[in-house]
Design a protein around this motif. Sequence first.
Motif, PDB file in Angstrom:
ATOM      1  N   ALA A 187       1.467  -2.625  10.634  1.00 22.53           N
ATOM      2  CA  ALA A 187       0.591  -2.970   9.482  1.00 22.53           C
ATOM      3  C   ALA A 187       0.807  -4.011   8.725  1.00 22.53           C
ATOM      4  O   ALA A 187      -0.685  -4.673   8.705  1.00 22.53           O
ATOM      5  CB  ALA A 187      -0.315  -1.796   8.809  1.00 22.53           C
ATOM      6  N   ALA A 188       1.604  -4.338   7.697  1.00 23.25           N
ATOM      7  CA  ALA A 188       1.893  -6.450   7.677  1.00 23.25           C
ATOM      8  C   ALA A 188       1.772  -6.891   8.622  1.00 23.25           C
ATOM      9  O   ALA A 188       1.285  -8.006   7.922  1.00 23.25           O
ATOM     10  CB  ALA A 188       3.298  -5.172   6.940  1.00 23.25           C
ATOM     11  N   ASP A 224      -2.727  -9.932   0.917  1.00 30.07           N
ATOM     12  CA  ASP A 224      -1.787  -9.766   1.948  1.00 30.07           C
ATOM     13  C   ASP A 224      -0.556  -8.905   0.784  1.00 30.07           C
ATOM     14  O   ASP A 224      -0.293  -7.757   1.434  1.00 30.07           O
ATOM     15  CB  ASP A 224      -1.054 -10.470   2.722  1.00 30.07           C
ATOM     16  CG  ASP A 224      -0.526 -11.017   4.095  1.00 30.07           C
ATOM     17  OD1 ASP A 224      -0.979  -9.353   3.734  1.00 30.07           O
ATOM     18  OD2 ASP A 224       0.631 -11.156   3.954  1.00 30.07           O
ATOM     19  N   GLY A 225       0.112  -9.506  -0.231  1.00 31.60           N
ATOM     20  CA  GLY A 225       0.635  -8.799  -1.103  1.00 31.60           C
ATOM     21  C   GLY A 225      -0.067  -7.573  -1.780  1.00 31.60           C
ATOM     22  O   GLY A 225       0.787  -6.764  -1.500  1.00 31.60           O
ATOM     23  N   GLY A 226      -0.926  -7.958  -2.445  1.00 34.69           N
ATOM     24  CA  GLY A 226      -1.496  -6.423  -2.773  1.00 34.69           C
ATOM     25  C   GLY A 226      -1.456  -4.905  -1.752  1.00 34.69           C
ATOM     26  O   GLY A 226      -1.216  -4.199  -1.722  1.00 34.69           O
ATOM     27  N   ILE A 227      -2.247  -5.639  -0.243  1.00 35.44           N
ATOM     28  CA  ILE A 227      -2.430  -4.537   0.351  1.00 35.44           C
ATOM     29  C   ILE A 227      -0.719  -4.206   0.948  1.00 35.44           C
ATOM     30  O   ILE A 227      -1.340  -2.558   0.675  1.00 35.44           O
ATOM     31  CB  ILE A 227      -3.104  -4.796   1.538  1.00 35.44           C
ATOM     32  CG1 ILE A 227      -4.653  -5.080   0.967  1.00 35.44           C
ATOM     33  CG2 ILE A 227      -4.059  -3.602   2.427  1.00 35.44           C
ATOM     34  CD1 ILE A 227      -5.738  -6.233   2.282  1.00 35.44           C
ATOM     35  N   ASN A 228      -0.433  -5.018   1.576  1.00 35.36           N
ATOM     36  CA  ASN A 228       1.016  -3.900   1.621  1.00 35.36           C
ATOM     37  C   ASN A 228       2.046  -3.506   0.114  1.00 35.36           C
ATOM     38  O   ASN A 228       2.388  -2.854   0.566  1.00 35.36           O
ATOM     39  CB  ASN A 228       2.090  -5.461   1.703  1.00 35.36           C
ATOM     40  CG  ASN A 228       1.681  -5.953   2.780  1.00 35.36           C
ATOM     41  OD1 ASN A 228       1.867  -5.508   4.186  1.00 35.36           O
ATOM     42  ND2 ASN A 228       2.036  -7.484   2.781  1.00 35.36           N
ATOM     43  N   GLY A 231       7.680  -5.080  -5.528  1.00 33.13           N
ATOM     44  CA  GLY A 231       8.998  -6.501  -4.693  1.00 33.13           C
ATOM     45  C   GLY A 231       7.867  -6.810  -3.695  1.00 33.13           C
ATOM     46  O   GLY A 231       8.112  -7.983  -3.678  1.00 33.13           O
ATOM     47  N   VAL A 232       7.667  -5.945  -3.109  1.00 34.66           N
ATOM     48  CA  VAL A 232       6.928  -6.150  -1.445  1.00 34.66           C
ATOM     49  C   VAL A 232       6.031  -7.046  -1.827  1.00 34.66           C
ATOM     50  O   VAL A 232       5.630  -7.737  -0.900  1.00 34.66           O
ATOM     51  CB  VAL A 232       7.004  -4.682  -0.944  1.00 34.66           C
ATOM     52  CG1 VAL A 232       5.696  -4.660   0.336  1.00 34.66           C
ATOM     53  CG2 VAL A 232       7.877  -3.580  -0.725  1.00 34.66           C
ATOM     54  N   GLY A 233       5.161  -5.953  -2.784  1.00 32.64           N
ATOM     55  CA  GLY A 233       3.524  -7.142  -2.810  1.00 32.64           C
ATOM     56  C   GLY A 233       4.030  -9.312  -3.258  1.00 32.64           C
ATOM     57  O   GLY A 233       2.847 -10.045  -2.536  1.00 32.64           O
ATOM     58  N   MET A 243       0.332  -2.172  -1.779  1.00 32.72           N
ATOM     59  CA  MET A 243      -0.663  -0.471  -1.906  1.00 32.72           C
ATOM     60  C   MET A 243      -0.098   0.724  -0.508  1.00 32.72           C
ATOM     61  O   MET A 243       0.249   1.664  -0.470  1.00 32.72           O
ATOM     62  CB  MET A 243      -2.102  -0.586  -1.768  1.00 32.72           C
ATOM     63  CG  MET A 243      -2.740  -1.472  -2.442  1.00 32.72           C
ATOM     64  SD  MET A 243      -2.903   0.221  -4.036  1.00 32.72           S
ATOM     65  CE  MET A 243      -1.684  -1.329  -4.527  1.00 32.72           C
ATOM     66  N   MET A 244      -0.011   0.084   0.098  1.00 34.63           N
ATOM     67  CA  MET A 244       1.321   0.729   1.250  1.00 34.63           C
ATOM     68  C   MET A 244       2.477   1.299   0.991  1.00 34.63           C
ATOM     69  O   MET A 244       2.576   2.548   1.786  1.00 34.63           O
ATOM     70  CB  MET A 244       1.001   0.375   2.679  1.00 34.63           C
ATOM     71  CG  MET A 244      -0.010  -0.026   3.353  1.00 34.63           C
ATOM     72  SD  MET A 244      -0.306  -0.971   5.176  1.00 34.63           S
ATOM     73  CE  MET A 244       0.256  -2.628   4.738  1.00 34.63           C
ATOM     74  N   THR A 245       2.779   0.901   1.014  1.00 29.89           N
ATOM     75  CA  THR A 245       4.118   0.827   0.233  1.00 29.89           C
ATOM     76  C   THR A 245       4.308   1.648  -1.238  1.00 29.89           C
ATOM     77  O   THR A 245       5.381   2.947  -1.200  1.00 29.89           O
ATOM     78  CB  THR A 245       5.325   0.252  -0.645  1.00 29.89           C
ATOM     79  OG1 THR A 245       5.406  -1.256   0.389  1.00 29.89           O
ATOM     80  CG2 THR A 245       6.776   0.321  -1.277  1.00 29.89           C
ATOM     81  N   LEU A 246       2.809   1.702  -2.203  1.00 30.64           N
ATOM     82  CA  LEU A 246       2.632   3.163  -2.997  1.00 30.64           C
ATOM     83  C   LEU A 246       2.846   4.299  -1.815  1.00 30.64           C
ATOM     84  O   LEU A 246       3.103   5.612  -2.260  1.00 30.64           O
ATOM     85  CB  LEU A 246       1.562   2.520  -3.709  1.00 30.64           C
ATOM     86  CG  LEU A 246       1.726   1.749  -4.699  1.00 30.64           C
ATOM     87  CD1 LEU A 246       0.449   1.907  -5.716  1.00 30.64           C
ATOM     88  CD2 LEU A 246       3.322   2.991  -6.527  1.00 30.64           C
ATOM     89  N   LYS A 247       1.476   4.259  -1.079  1.00 26.12           N
ATOM     90  CA  LYS A 247       1.763   5.769  -0.338  1.00 26.12           C
ATOM     91  C   LYS A 247       3.033   6.170   0.043  1.00 26.12           C
ATOM     92  O   LYS A 247       3.015   6.957   0.282  1.00 26.12           O
ATOM     93  CB  LYS A 247       0.182   5.360   0.519  1.00 26.12           C
ATOM     94  CG  LYS A 247       0.173   7.344   1.297  1.00 26.12           C
ATOM     95  CD  LYS A 247      -1.237   6.763   2.468  1.00 26.12           C
ATOM     96  CE  LYS A 247      -1.720   7.956   3.130  1.00 26.12           C
ATOM     97  NZ  LYS A 247      -2.719   8.148   3.751  1.00 26.12           N
TER      98      LYS A 247
END
Length: 377
Positions: A252-253, A284-288, A197-199, A290-294
């Motif tokens: 970071a986002a 941009d969505g993909g990196i966000n 969803g964030v991505g 990944m950060m949400t996953l961590k």
Amino acid sequence: MANAPVPASAPVEKPAQQWELAAQWAQGWRVLKVAATVLVVIAFLMVIGQGYLFYRLFDDLHPMAGLVYIVALTAALAWLVGRPVAAFLSMPVAARPPDIVIDARAPDPKAIAARLRYDVRYLQMLAANPEVQAERAAIEAGIAKGRELAARAARATPEEALALSIDLQTFERVHVEALLAPLDKRVNQLIHAEAVGVGVATALSMNGTVDAFIVLWRNANLVAKISRIYFGRPHLMGSLRILRDVAAIVVAARALEDVTDITGDVIGSLLGRMGGLIAGPVMDGGINAMMTLKLGYLAKRRCRSFKGWTAVQASAISEEALEDVKQESGSVISDLLKRTGGLTAHASRATEKVLAGSRSAWELIRSWFGGNRPQGA
């Protein structure tokens, strides 16, 4: 009578230089972490302040419009962010795992007894969780079994400790981990859904400040839901660390938007205009995501609160979270591309129509002023 020789006093040994350097390094590392936390908080407040800077746009139209914007933004932050954070902090504080490490080759009976007493407290906390009330009988049986093993460990000899260590592992696997497995599955599904969803949301957003607010809202909601499923949160410092992680991801986002814009421009020069328009936001969505996953896996580890979070285990915990991100990243990115693929295809077709329409309109305007007119007109 001759005086008896006085034995020479043992020389005072100076501490080894490496221990002094190690202490200085540890002190410096603590100062560095505090400074980094302060910088994250300041940057987070600056990102939030950027949202209020849009007040000037509305105030230039009319003072009342500016006031309405300020009130609406504050209410939205209170509802979307303040409410989940308050729900997270209202959860009961989970039992704190003891900072003990049991040696598998030569276990200490006292350490085993301390761990079993904690296991009993953890099961008592779990019994209050509304999510596992159907397993109340199994929890009560586990509490009784844990007390029995703790009593055995309290009077055990070192020779009996190895067998008790095996019994401890079996007890935790059967009576605790088995009860947590369904909760873990729900939390993993929640983390996956929120990351996608964030991505998607940040891929479609074309503004870094909007990206930061979306990440703040979704991540605050994520940690609140995780704590509710486990019906607990870490102690005060652990809770502040989770909120610090959320703030760091928001910062970071916001900074990520500039990087992906540059990336989109580079890709656009190679693959064409639409390639650049799509590649940057999707990255941009993909990196966000990944950060949400961590963040989700670290929050899960802290709210689950069954295994200790000691200084020795901290690096292993971070590696475990990164490994979870690696395992889940392929699935998240695949879902992200599926959900943004159709949207970007529609956007591409719409852009092509707009560009074609603008060219037709421009040709028509040129014809009004004596430009090249089509033959036969």
